[in-house]
Design a protein around this motif. Structure first.
Motif, PDB file in Angstrom:
ATOM      1  N   LEU A 165     -41.204 -18.521  71.674  1.00 56.58           N
ATOM      2  CA  LEU A 165     -41.757 -18.344  73.018  1.00 56.58           C
ATOM      3  C   LEU A 165     -40.682 -17.911  74.013  1.00 56.58           C
ATOM      4  O   LEU A 165     -39.549 -18.405  73.978  1.00 56.58           O
ATOM      5  CB  LEU A 165     -42.372 -19.660  73.508  1.00 56.58           C
ATOM      6  N   THR A 166     -41.091 -17.061  74.932  1.00 54.50           N
ATOM      7  CA  THR A 166     -40.133 -16.581  75.935  1.00 54.50           C
ATOM      8  C   THR A 166     -39.634 -17.712  76.824  1.00 54.50           C
ATOM      9  O   THR A 166     -38.509 -17.647  77.316  1.00 54.50           O
ATOM     10  CB  THR A 166     -40.792 -15.500  76.817  1.00 54.50           C
ATOM     11  N   GLU A 167     -40.434 -18.753  76.996  1.00 54.17           N
ATOM     12  CA  GLU A 167     -40.007 -19.843  77.885  1.00 54.17           C
ATOM     13  C   GLU A 167     -38.760 -20.554  77.360  1.00 54.17           C
ATOM     14  O   GLU A 167     -38.067 -21.229  78.123  1.00 54.17           O
ATOM     15  CB  GLU A 167     -41.143 -20.853  78.084  1.00 54.17           C
ATOM     16  N   HIS A 168     -38.476 -20.411  76.076  1.00 60.07           N
ATOM     17  CA  HIS A 168     -37.295 -21.057  75.504  1.00 60.07           C
ATOM     18  C   HIS A 168     -36.013 -20.245  75.721  1.00 60.07           C
ATOM     19  O   HIS A 168     -34.942 -20.667  75.290  1.00 60.07           O
ATOM     20  CB  HIS A 168     -37.499 -21.288  74.002  1.00 60.07           C
ATOM     21  N   PHE A 169     -36.143 -19.095  76.344  1.00 62.46           N
ATOM     22  CA  PHE A 169     -34.980 -18.224  76.535  1.00 62.46           C
ATOM     23  C   PHE A 169     -34.613 -18.063  78.011  1.00 62.46           C
ATOM     24  O   PHE A 169     -33.857 -17.176  78.366  1.00 62.46           O
ATOM     25  CB  PHE A 169     -35.255 -16.837  75.931  1.00 62.46           C
ATOM     26  N   GLU A 170     -35.175 -18.913  78.846  1.00 64.68           N
ATOM     27  CA  GLU A 170     -34.949 -18.734  80.283  1.00 64.68           C
ATOM     28  C   GLU A 170     -33.485 -18.897  80.668  1.00 64.68           C
ATOM     29  O   GLU A 170     -33.039 -18.363  81.681  1.00 64.68           O
ATOM     30  CB  GLU A 170     -35.835 -19.715  81.066  1.00 64.68           C
ATOM     31  N   ASP A 171     -32.718 -19.640  79.876  1.00 69.31           N
ATOM     32  CA  ASP A 171     -31.293 -19.831  80.164  1.00 69.31           C
ATOM     33  C   ASP A 171     -30.416 -18.827  79.394  1.00 69.31           C
ATOM     34  O   ASP A 171     -29.230 -19.097  79.154  1.00 69.31           O
ATOM     35  CB  ASP A 171     -30.871 -21.258  79.819  1.00 69.31           C
ATOM     36  N   ILE A 180     -32.461 -11.934  69.842  1.00 69.55           N
ATOM     37  CA  ILE A 180     -31.499 -12.226  70.911  1.00 69.55           C
ATOM     38  C   ILE A 180     -32.108 -11.759  72.224  1.00 69.55           C
ATOM     39  O   ILE A 180     -32.573 -10.623  72.328  1.00 69.55           O
ATOM     40  CB  ILE A 180     -30.156 -11.489  70.703  1.00 69.55           C
ATOM     41  N   LYS A 181     -32.121 -12.641  73.211  1.00 72.21           N
ATOM     42  CA  LYS A 181     -32.443 -12.187  74.571  1.00 72.21           C
ATOM     43  C   LYS A 181     -31.120 -11.930  75.280  1.00 72.21           C
ATOM     44  O   LYS A 181     -30.231 -12.793  75.293  1.00 72.21           O
ATOM     45  CB  LYS A 181     -33.239 -13.236  75.342  1.00 72.21           C
ATOM     46  N   THR A 182     -31.000 -10.763  75.872  1.00 71.20           N
ATOM     47  CA  THR A 182     -29.697 -10.348  76.382  1.00 71.20           C
ATOM     48  C   THR A 182     -29.842  -9.410  77.577  1.00 71.20           C
ATOM     49  O   THR A 182     -30.888  -8.784  77.761  1.00 71.20           O
ATOM     50  CB  THR A 182     -28.901  -9.624  75.264  1.00 71.20           C
ATOM     51  N   ASP A 183     -28.771  -9.306  78.331  1.00 70.21           N
ATOM     52  CA  ASP A 183     -28.703  -8.256  79.356  1.00 70.21           C
ATOM     53  C   ASP A 183     -27.616  -7.235  78.994  1.00 70.21           C
ATOM     54  O   ASP A 183     -27.133  -6.497  79.851  1.00 70.21           O
ATOM     55  CB  ASP A 183     -28.437  -8.851  80.740  1.00 70.21           C
ATOM     56  N   GLN A 184     -27.240  -7.208  77.715  1.00 66.28           N
ATOM     57  CA  GLN A 184     -26.161  -6.324  77.262  1.00 66.28           C
ATOM     58  C   GLN A 184     -26.642  -4.929  76.858  1.00 66.28           C
ATOM     59  O   GLN A 184     -25.827  -4.088  76.502  1.00 66.28           O
ATOM     60  CB  GLN A 184     -25.440  -6.963  76.076  1.00 66.28           C
ATOM     61  N   ASP A 205     -37.110 -11.636  84.321  1.00 63.79           N
ATOM     62  CA  ASP A 205     -35.761 -11.858  84.855  1.00 63.79           C
ATOM     63  C   ASP A 205     -34.774 -10.760  84.477  1.00 63.79           C
ATOM     64  O   ASP A 205     -33.577 -10.864  84.746  1.00 63.79           O
ATOM     65  CB  ASP A 205     -35.227 -13.211  84.379  1.00 63.79           C
ATOM     66  N   GLY A 206     -35.247  -9.708  83.827  1.00 61.12           N
ATOM     67  CA  GLY A 206     -34.387  -8.575  83.511  1.00 61.12           C
ATOM     68  C   GLY A 206     -33.784  -8.599  82.123  1.00 61.12           C
ATOM     69  O   GLY A 206     -33.220  -7.601  81.678  1.00 61.12           O
ATOM     70  N   GLY A 207     -33.854  -9.730  81.420  1.00 62.21           N
ATOM     71  CA  GLY A 207     -33.330  -9.788  80.056  1.00 62.21           C
ATOM     72  C   GLY A 207     -34.269  -9.087  79.084  1.00 62.21           C
ATOM     73  O   GLY A 207     -35.472  -9.017  79.309  1.00 62.21           O
ATOM     74  N   ARG A 208     -33.708  -8.549  78.033  1.00 65.19           N
ATOM     75  CA  ARG A 208     -34.514  -7.886  77.003  1.00 65.19           C
ATOM     76  C   ARG A 208     -34.421  -8.654  75.689  1.00 65.19           C
ATOM     77  O   ARG A 208     -33.382  -9.226  75.366  1.00 65.19           O
ATOM     78  CB  ARG A 208     -34.041  -6.444  76.771  1.00 65.19           C
ATOM     79  N   TYR A 209     -35.493  -8.607  74.924  1.00 65.31           N
ATOM     80  CA  TYR A 209     -35.545  -9.240  73.615  1.00 65.31           C
ATOM     81  C   TYR A 209     -35.304  -8.183  72.548  1.00 65.31           C
ATOM     82  O   TYR A 209     -35.935  -7.122  72.540  1.00 65.31           O
ATOM     83  CB  TYR A 209     -36.900  -9.908  73.385  1.00 65.31           C
ATOM     84  N   LEU A 210     -34.408  -8.536  71.651  1.00 63.09           N
ATOM     85  CA  LEU A 210     -33.958  -7.624  70.611  1.00 63.09           C
ATOM     86  C   LEU A 210     -34.197  -8.311  69.271  1.00 63.09           C
ATOM     87  O   LEU A 210     -33.810  -9.469  69.089  1.00 63.09           O
ATOM     88  CB  LEU A 210     -32.467  -7.390  70.855  1.00 63.09           C
TER      89      LEU A 210
END
Ligand code: FES
Length: 291
Positions: free
Chosen positions: A157-163, A200-204, A227-232
């Motif tokens: 779930l995306t909610e687990h990647f908020e941090d 991986i959720k990342t902003d890289q 929040d701008g992060g992308r899931y890879l």
């Protein structure tokens, strides 16, 4: 296993996505898992053959090519899904039928043949019209301490990647993103046919610096959160001899300059998770497709 969930400082690390890796450049190193192949032995029909795919760049080690991406999407419940094209059955000139799953995605011909290596081509869940398999990525037993908070088999779930922009552990630099391991299309198959997945959720992923073709693909295959992060997503199976690599989960990665990379400690191959390129390999025929 690494110790997770410490809080990071800002990182100024920047990555740039490389361009297309042409088939000719790869002609001497094409392999599918443990089996080296050449154009003379490559199957040529719908049951396998030369396939272009997008994946993580191989940086070092004996792996012949990058890890294949699994394009992701997010549903209304915040579940992460691996894109799986609608299967289509075609009748071949000899009257036999062949089922394939492919689609246009982000300007790319995305086909499930991307996953036909290292024995995955025999896995029941990766048959295009596999019974009872859905697109949901599910947590596995966990390679990261933070995953002790989630249940094995639950939807990712995306909610687990908020941090994701704060997460770190004892391996690598902070600010790279937050990883999880899971499974895909493996609900109704024997355990040995479980498809391992790294997310991986990342902003890289600096899409503004990418070539147009890669940017279009990344925007379509790596969904962006509010929040701008992308899931890879990647298949977590090394293209060398099919071991399971680790992203910031193997303590010996730093010794090979791979603390911030995907590292396979079977023979020390290294992949850059944030450098996506178009690559080519020879897909093995699916089980039952051989002539
Ligand atoms: S480096 Fe050999 S299996 Fe991964």
């Amino acid at each position: 296993m690494a110790n997770d969930d410490k809080y990071p400082v800002e990182s100024d690390r920047r990555r740039f996505v490389k361009g297309v890796v042409g088939g000719s450049a790869l002609a001497g190193v094409l392999t599918t898992g443990a089996v080296a192949v050449s154009s003379a032995t490559a199957p040529s029909s719908g049951g396998g053959g030369f396939v272009n795919y997008f994946g993580a760049e191989r940086l070092a080690g004996p792996a012949p090519r990058g890890l294949p991406q699994i394009p992701l999407e997010i549903d209304d419940e915040g579940q992460l899904l691996g894109v799986w094209p609608e299967p289509e059955t075609q009748t071949l000139p000899d009257g036999s039928e062949f089922t394939e799953a492919s689609m246009e995605l982000g300007g790319v011909d995305y086909t499930t043949e991307w996953y036909q290596y290292c024995g995955l081509q025999t896995f029941g869940g990766l048959v295009p019209d596999a019974d009872g398999e859905d697109q949901v990525i599910r947590y596995d037993a966990g390679s990261y301490e933070w995953m002790s908070d989630v249940e094995n088999g639950d939807p990712m779930l995306t909610e687990h990647f908020e941090d994701y922009d704060e997460w770190t552990n004892d391996i690598g630099e902070p600010g790279q993103g937050k990883p999880a391991t899971g499974t895909w299309r493996s609900q109704n198959v024997p355990p040995e046919q479980t498809v391992p997945v790294l997310v991986i959720k990342t902003d890289q992923l600096e899409v503004d610096n990418m070539d147009d073709r890669i940017r279009e693909w990344v925007e379509a295959s790596c969904p962006e959160d509010e929040d701008g992060g992308r899931y890879l997503g990647y298949v977590n199976k090394c293209t060398h001899f099919c071991c399971a690599p680790g992203y910031r989960s193997l303590d010996d990665a730093a010794a090979f300059g791979a603390a911030n990379e995907i590292f396979c400690n079977c023979h020390n191959s290294v992949y850059d998770p944030f450098s996506i390129s178009e690559q080519q390999f020879v897909a093995l025929p699916r089980s039952g497709d051989e002539e």
